[in-house]
Design an enzyme around this catalytic site. Structure first.
Site, PDB file in Angstrom:
ATOM      1  N   ASP A   1       0.694  -1.212  -0.094  1.00  0.00           N
ATOM      2  CA  ASP A   1       0.549   0.251  -0.090  1.00  0.00           C
ATOM      3  C   ASP A   1       1.160   1.149   0.295  1.00  0.00           C
ATOM      4  O   ASP A   1       2.166   1.350   0.521  1.00  0.00           O
ATOM      5  CB  ASP A   1      -0.830  -0.262   1.149  1.00  0.00           C
TER       6      ASP A   1
ATOM      7  N   HIS B   1       4.063  -2.190   3.421  1.00  0.00           N
ATOM      8  CA  HIS B   1       3.870  -0.813   2.795  1.00  0.00           C
ATOM      9  C   HIS B   1       5.263  -0.593   2.031  1.00  0.00           C
ATOM     10  O   HIS B   1       6.065  -0.780   2.164  1.00  0.00           O
ATOM     11  CB  HIS B   1       3.907   0.355   3.738  1.00  0.00           C
TER      12      HIS B   1
END
Ligand code: ZN
Length: 202
Positions: free
Chosen positions: A25, A169
């Site tokens: 993400d 991430h």
């Protein structure tokens, strides 16, 4: 453990593997190219839930992600908490990001992970009405908190099981380094990395 009458055939090898999806993400970021390079070397697809605002900073990186066989999903335009937005504001976050992705890759994304996983029934309906499936995760690497490669690897490898969606991430170097080790470890444990789309619709 392998129960397959066609031992040695391609189908048997596939059937005996445990599918898992690794997802990233908040990118693209300055660390993403290195990540995609290594995924490409290993012939492994990941799924990226991207931010429109960051794509504008790294458009070539998004194109590289997509061109190398990774799946692109929407995160939002600027990482806002959807539960605090009006329907109009949500749609703006989504459609702005969607059209940037379409322009750069020629592909229309069909999955979204809302920022912070903060969603509810009416948000899901709005997204569904716009042909987007809302996807969360089942293994949280807590990479943003640890910022420590070894800790991230340990946590994911300990918790993961067949069919899981791993949350990471690609905006931290420690996460990218951890991803390589996670992938190499799980491949040895007979996991097969697939995109979220493959995992959901298999
Ligand atoms: Zn996020």
């Amino acid at each position: 453990e392998i129960s397959c009458s066609l031992v040695g055939s391609e189908m048997c090898i596939r059937d005996s593997k445990k599918m898992v999806a690794i997802t990233f993400d908040d990118g693209p970021s300055k660390y993403t190219t290195k990540l995609v390079d290594e995924l490409k070397k290993r012939e492994i697809p990941a799924t990226f839930f991207v931010l429109g605002s960051e794509i504008e900073r790294f458009p070539d990186v998004l194109k590289f992600e997509s061109d190398t066989g990774n799946e692109i999903g929407i995160h939002s335009y600027e990482h806002k908490l959807f539960t605090k937005l009006s329907e109009d504001e949500i749609l703006k976050q989504v459609s702005k990001t969607k059209s940037i992705i379409e322009d750069l890759t020629g592909i229309t994304p069909n999955i979204i992970r809302v920022p912070y996983g903060s969603t509810n029934k009416s948000i899901k309906k709005v997204l569904n009405d716009h042909n987007l499936t809302s996807v969360l995760w089942s293994v949280d690497s807590l990479d943003w908190k640890f910022k420590n490669t070894e800790k991230i690897v340990k946590r994911v490898v300990k918790d993961v099981k067949e069919g899981d969606i791993i949350l990471m991430h690609d905006i931290f170097e420690t996460s990218v380094q951890a991803a390589f080790q996670i992938i190499d470890t799980l491949e040895k444990e007979n996991y097969e990395f697939v995109t979220v789309d493959e995992l959901l619709w298999e």
